[in-house]
Design a protein around this motif. Structure first.
Motif, PDB file in Angstrom:
ATOM      1  N   ARG A  55      -8.416  -1.011  -8.411  1.00 31.20           N
ATOM      2  CA  ARG A  55      -8.839  -0.318  -7.196  1.00 31.20           C
ATOM      3  C   ARG A  55      -7.776   0.697  -6.778  1.00 31.20           C
ATOM      4  O   ARG A  55      -6.585   0.417  -6.882  1.00 31.20           O
ATOM      5  N   TRP A  56      -8.225   1.812  -6.256  1.00 28.50           N
ATOM      6  CA  TRP A  56      -7.281   2.755  -5.626  1.00 28.50           C
ATOM      7  C   TRP A  56      -8.066   3.768  -4.841  1.00 28.50           C
ATOM      8  O   TRP A  56      -9.243   3.979  -5.078  1.00 28.50           O
ATOM      9  N   SER A  57      -7.412   4.379  -3.852  1.00 27.63           N
ATOM     10  CA  SER A  57      -8.047   5.527  -3.234  1.00 27.63           C
ATOM     11  C   SER A  57      -7.063   6.571  -2.726  1.00 27.63           C
ATOM     12  O   SER A  57      -6.922   7.618  -3.328  1.00 27.63           O
ATOM     13  N   CYS A  58      -6.343   6.277  -1.626  1.00 23.74           N
ATOM     14  CA  CYS A  58      -5.684   7.384  -0.915  1.00 23.74           C
ATOM     15  C   CYS A  58      -4.447   7.911  -1.608  1.00 23.74           C
ATOM     16  O   CYS A  58      -4.021   9.009  -1.361  1.00 23.74           O
ATOM     17  N   ARG A  59      -3.826   7.155  -2.433  1.00 24.36           N
ATOM     18  CA  ARG A  59      -2.556   7.420  -3.136  1.00 24.36           C
ATOM     19  C   ARG A  59      -1.444   7.924  -2.189  1.00 24.36           C
ATOM     20  O   ARG A  59      -0.532   8.643  -2.594  1.00 24.36           O
ATOM     21  N   GLY A  61      -0.271   5.466   0.317  1.00 25.18           N
ATOM     22  CA  GLY A  61       0.257   4.267   0.956  1.00 25.18           C
ATOM     23  C   GLY A  61      -0.336   3.914   2.296  1.00 25.18           C
ATOM     24  O   GLY A  61       0.352   3.348   3.148  1.00 25.18           O
ATOM     25  N   ILE A  62      -1.606   4.226   2.515  1.00 24.76           N
ATOM     26  CA  ILE A  62      -2.174   3.904   3.822  1.00 24.76           C
ATOM     27  C   ILE A  62      -3.534   3.190   3.709  1.00 24.76           C
ATOM     28  O   ILE A  62      -3.940   2.495   4.621  1.00 24.76           O
ATOM     29  N   CYS A  63      -4.227   3.320   2.556  1.00 23.57           N
ATOM     30  CA  CYS A  63      -5.555   2.680   2.466  1.00 23.57           C
ATOM     31  C   CYS A  63      -5.449   1.228   2.053  1.00 23.57           C
ATOM     32  O   CYS A  63      -6.344   0.438   2.304  1.00 23.57           O
ATOM     33  N   GLY A  64      -4.338   0.878   1.377  1.00 24.52           N
ATOM     34  CA  GLY A  64      -4.110  -0.522   1.043  1.00 24.52           C
ATOM     35  C   GLY A  64      -4.858  -1.046  -0.166  1.00 24.52           C
ATOM     36  O   GLY A  64      -4.885  -2.242  -0.412  1.00 24.52           O
ATOM     37  N   SER A  65      -5.473  -0.161  -0.964  1.00 24.02           N
ATOM     38  CA  SER A  65      -6.287  -0.631  -2.095  1.00 24.02           C
ATOM     39  C   SER A  65      -5.486  -1.020  -3.327  1.00 24.02           C
ATOM     40  O   SER A  65      -5.899  -1.881  -4.076  1.00 24.02           O
ATOM     41  N   ASN A 153      -3.626  -4.151   5.450  1.00 28.89           N
ATOM     42  CA  ASN A 153      -4.422  -5.160   4.739  1.00 28.89           C
ATOM     43  C   ASN A 153      -4.316  -5.039   3.212  1.00 28.89           C
ATOM     44  O   ASN A 153      -5.297  -5.241   2.502  1.00 28.89           O
ATOM     45  N   CYS A 154      -3.136  -4.706   2.735  1.00 32.55           N
ATOM     46  CA  CYS A 154      -2.973  -4.525   1.288  1.00 32.55           C
ATOM     47  C   CYS A 154      -2.794  -5.853   0.579  1.00 32.55           C
ATOM     48  O   CYS A 154      -2.900  -5.935  -0.627  1.00 32.55           O
TER      49      CYS A 154
END
Lengths: 246, 570, 133
Positions: A55-59, A61-65, A153-154
């Motif tokens: 999983r990943w999204s914002c790259r 350090g704020i979305c927590g994925s 919520n990471c």
């Protein structure tokens, strides 16, 4: 620099085929000093092996994925720089203490339940109408809970917590820190309502203060502090005659 | 065959989607709402918004100036009735967020504070330090947890809108975890899927911003409005594209070129760093072209300098920027200037919707970045979009709640057939496909780079025509993709393929819409048509899907109420 | 929570080996910290026993006649010191003290704790030595 390379080992697990996870090795170009572990995974997925799942999204350090275990330590892979590991290889495994769904993807339903269980919303005896405007709150009052409101919520803290690893019933660092965030908010009156979950044997009292949650937290939330402070507050509430007030 | 059935289904779990879901149950607590999101809601891209949410809260401010700033900022392409309604609703929504627990930064008297922002004539951007989107998203998501009527379908990817008798009655979605295809039906569907930044290579947007909702609506026959209007934010970090908030300039930061000169004095002399994004991005690009940018390992850049603000201001107002500088650039912004350059940031265009989120397809609503309700026109002002998500998310939710009170439930027979067809389509196109040798990653990267070049800050006929051909070729190659992942469990390669399919679709619409608008307005700047042409183009572009690669374009008059178009200078 | 969550999908739960605490220095020192409670408890039990013996008059507790206890006490001392050290260090994290409406920095709290500890040790030491004379 041009042909610098790095070895990435990543967990592979497909429940439809595999009995247990294994590590797969990829040798990829380390073409830019700014590359992070997530860039390496993206390179693998785009150019080497499209079946690697994570999983990943914002790259940023704020979305927590994108929390994973990097060389044994829970990290946000978007801010784990390859230059800090090279020329050693990088081993990326899923977050510890969670069931693995697929490759680097873990099951986080347990956390979602726990998040809801601590009632992470403003509880008031009497709602004030919208027309009355905002609650007054000073920056000092925000300062009381600001740190605990930074949780993304990471779940790195759950991965670092041996207590959670040994007993999944433990409410866990992030959930308790969030409960404290609301309890300390001058607008909230729900401390008593949250108490049954918090002061539960699976709540704060399960924590034996390993403290690793606060070490791995990428946002400086310090959940260990939140838990110990809550222990103290809860005890005071119980012991002192005036402790039970709202 | 029975399907999970709801009153209202929200696609997307960001600020607009969650606000809409809550609005539905607030309007009628007996309604059952489904929220289908391809990520856990707190991962939604709202989380990356930094600067703030605009709302008229200070007594010195007025609705009229907020409306005028927005309309002027839009280069007069905004529908003025929509803007006027928006500015009145925004303060109510900001207060609502406060009641739900958003930790807005405060004035000494405890009231919600505001900061200056680009294109706004006064301080009206409410903020929670420089993590406003993060705090708003977590606040609204956590608040949504108290409503048992909201049933979440997390990590479910919507592949198609179900349309029955000219009415939208749900979606087909794949549950990522099990790989199972499901028809989730509802009397009304609200699209709140966010932006499409990932069609560009250099973007502030997260990996999930792939224009899904726009493509879903487009394929269901709904028009996409003003898709040529793509916002480039002046200040992204080179290499990563990570957003450096406009609040840095709002708090007093300077933009300087390699000669140490605050070059904006030549472009927006009255506003300087607080000019609107489109103009500043063009100014920076022009400076680069004229050789006044810094040269770095990751391309040209400018300096964004906050050193004169001092550590105390930076730590209280811009702590996340300091954190980003440390983490991702290895600088301390207290002592070093930040390297920045223009970066794709936002899509003004989107699903054709009205002031209440109503689309031309019965039962379908849209809100947030994926919608175009007529608010942002040719250029969105910074901090209007978080407010937009709240105001129009809530409006769409209320409207949908009203609609479903008299709408009948969808039938299950046609839905069953549609689910079967859609499952078969995806299996044939991706999962059971034999042969194929094209990599998803390669096609995606080529599309992104082509879009950066052809549909960037400045555009030309030649560039856009070349881009249409490139996109056509990429579409042909997409037909020959190879899916290596045969598993049904959390198959992110399948998801990437479907996202790329959506992105190629919306990239096409951007390109053809841009090609047809032969003027320069807002973010759409044509070198071959450098002037705004109100006689011909004071109109919305609406693109409809055809069987051909190029869409059919229609034009619709902009609604003007109180503000006559005039020259846009700052 | 997700209405879709299919429990049918098999997951793999990696076992947590008994040696987990050797994986990281931090975990190891945590175990040491927790372990220090054990010798301390034993020492206290022994002390109780010695006190009881002292009740039987001069033939009872008298350090030179209790070599084993003295040796054991010496062994326990570093454990006690480490335990106290970790306890006081962590107290700075837990306690929230406000002075003139401003929260006191945790460093100040920790320093105060250690200061108090030092003073208390000196006082107790002086009293004991005084009695010993």
């Amino acid at each position: 620099m041009a042909d610098k390379r790095i070895t990435i080992r990543a967990t592979r697990f497909d429940p439809e085929k595999d009995k247990s996870p294994r590590l797969q090795s990829y040798d990829i170009p380390f073409s830019d000093d700014s590359m992070v572990v997530l860039d390496a995974l993206n390179y693998i997925k785009s150019h080497v092996d499209g079946s690697l799942s994570y999983r990943w999204s914002c790259r940023m350090g704020i979305c927590g994925s994108c929390g994973m275990t990097v060389n044994g330590t829970p990290k946000l892979t978007c801010s784990a720089f390859l230059r800090d590991y090279w020329p050693r290889s990088v081993t990326v495994t899923p977050l510890n203490n969670f069931p693995i769904v697929r490759d680097l993807v873990v099951d986080m339903e347990d956390f979602m339940h726990k998040l809801k269980s601590i009632k992470p919303w403003i509880i008031r005896k009497q709602e004030i109408p919208l027309g009355a405007g905002e609650h007054r709150q000073t920056m000092d009052q925000i300062g009381e809970f600001r740190q605990f409101s930074q949780c993304i919520n990471c779940m790195l803290c759950y991965a670092a917590c041996p207590v959670y690893g040994l007993d999944n019933e433990f409410l866990g660092p992030a959930a308790i820190a969030l409960a404290r965030r609301y309890n300390l908010d001058s607008r909230d009156q729900g401390t008593k309502e949250r108490l049954p979950m918090i002061a539960h044997p699976d709540g704060i009292w399960e924590c034996s203060f390993v403290g690793e949650c606060s070490v791995v937290c990428p946002k400086g939330v310090d959940p260990a502090k939140a838990i110990q402070q809550t222990k103290l507050d809860t005890t005071m509430r119980f012991v002192l005659p005036y402790g039970n007030r709202e | 065959m029975d399907f999970e059935s709801y009153d209202v289904l929200v696609v997307g779990g960001g600020l607009a989607g969650i606000r809409a879901a809550i609005a539905v149950v607030e309007a009628n607590p007996r309604l059952k709402v489904a929220m289908v999101s391809k990520v856990y809601p707190m991962r939604s891209h709202t989380v990356s918004a930094e600067g703030g949410a605009a709302a008229v809260l200070r007594p010195e401010d007025s609705y009229e100036t907020h409306a005028f700033d927005t309309i002027k900022g839009s280069d007069y392409l905004a529908d003025q009735d929509v803007v006027e309604a928006f500015v009145r609703e925004a303060p109510i929504e900001v207060i609502q967020m406060e009641h739900w627990g958003c930790p807005w930064s405060r004035e000494p008297d405890g009231k919600i504070s505001a900061r200056p922002f680009g294109g706004m004539t006064t301080w009206r951007t409410c903020f929670a330090a420089d993590k406003t989107g993060f705090h708003m998203l977590h606040t609204v998501f956590q608040t949504s947890l108290k409503f048992d009527q909201i049933h979440r379908h997390d990590e479910a990817f919507a592949t198609k809108l179900l349309v029955e008798d000219g009415r939208c009655v749900g979606v087909v979605a794949i549950d990522m975890r099990s790989g199972k295809f499901d028809a989730i039906t509802a009397k009304a569907v609200i699209l709140a899927t966010g932006g499409l930044g990932r069609v560009y290579a250099f973007t502030t947007n997260g990996n999930i911003c792939t224009g899904d909702g726009m493509a879903l609506a487009y394929r269901a026959g709904v028009g996409l409005k003003d898709m040529e209007m793509v916002q480039f934010h002046p200040t992204g970090l080179p290499f990563t594209g990570i957003l450096i908030t406009e609040a840095v300039r709002g708090e007093g930061g300077y933009l300087t070129n390699k000669d140490g000169e605050r070059f904006l004095k030549r472009y927006v002399p009255n506003k300087m760093e607080l000019g609107p994004r489109d103009i500043i991005s063009r100014a920076m690009t022009t400076e680069f072209e004229e050789g006044r940018g810094f040269e770095g390992a990751h391309g040209k850049y400018m300096h964004l300098d906050v050193r004169h603000l001092g550590e105390a201001v930076i730590d209280s107002k811009l702590p996340f920027m300091r954190e980003l500088g440390r983490e991702f650039v290895g600088i301390d912004i207290v002592h070093d200037p930040i390297p920045v350059r223009p970066v794709q940031h936002y899509m003004m265009g989107g699903v054709d919707a009205d002031i209440s989120g109503v689309t031309p397809l019965a039962g379908l609503y849209a809100a947030g970045e994926c919608a175009n309700v007529g608010l942002n026109g040719g250029n969105r002002l910074g901090s209007n979009s978080l407010s937009e998500c709240l105001v129009f998310g809530a409006a769409a939710g209320r409207q949908a709640a009203d609609y479903v009170s008299s709408a009948r439930a969808p039938g299950s027979n046609p839905v069953g057939a549609m689910l079967k067809d859609e499952t078969a389509r995806i299996e044939a196109a991706y999962l059971d496909k034999k042969g194929g040798d094209e990599r998803i990653g390669a096609i995606r990267e080529e599309m992104q780079l082509a879009m950066d070049v052809g549909a960037g800050v400045f555009r030309t006929r030649e560039g856009l025509e070349k881009l249409t051909k490139q996109l056509g070729t990429l579409r042909d190659r997409f037909e020959k993709i190879k899916i290596e992942d045969s598993s049904r469990t959390f198959n992110t390669e399948l998801m990437a393929a479907m996202e790329l399919d959506f992105m190629l679709e919306v990239a096409d619409v951007i390109t053809y819409s841009a090609l047809a608008r032969e003027e320069s307005r807002g973010a759409h700047s044509r070198r071959d048509y450098p002037e705004r042409d109100d006689a011909k183009y004071l109109k919305h572009t609406v693109a409809f899907r055809t069987d051909d690669i190029s869409p059919r374009l229609e034009y619709r008059d902009v609604r003007i109420t109180n503000f006559k178009p005039q020259a846009r200078t700052y | 929570m997700s209405a879709e969550a299919e429990t049918a999908t098999r997951t793999y739960r990696p076992p947590m080996g008994a040696g987990w605490w050797t994986r990281k220095g931090h975990y190891f020192w945590y175990m040491v910290r927790e372990f220090t409670a054990l010798p301390l408890a034993l020492w206290l039990l022994w002390l109780l026993y010695e006190i009881q013996r002292a009740g039987r008059g001069p033939s009872g507790y008298y350090p030179p006649n209790s070599t084993a206890f003295v040796i054991f006490s010496a062994i326990c001392l570093p454990f006690a010191l480490y335990h106290s050290f970790t306890f006081l260090k962590l107290a700075g994290v837990i306690l929230r003290v406000k002075l003139l409406d401003k929260p006191l920095a945790s460093g100040v709290i920790v320093a105060t704790m250690f200061g108090t500890w030092l003073v208390a040790s000196v006082v107790v030491g002086a009293v004991l030595i005084g009695f010993g004379r």
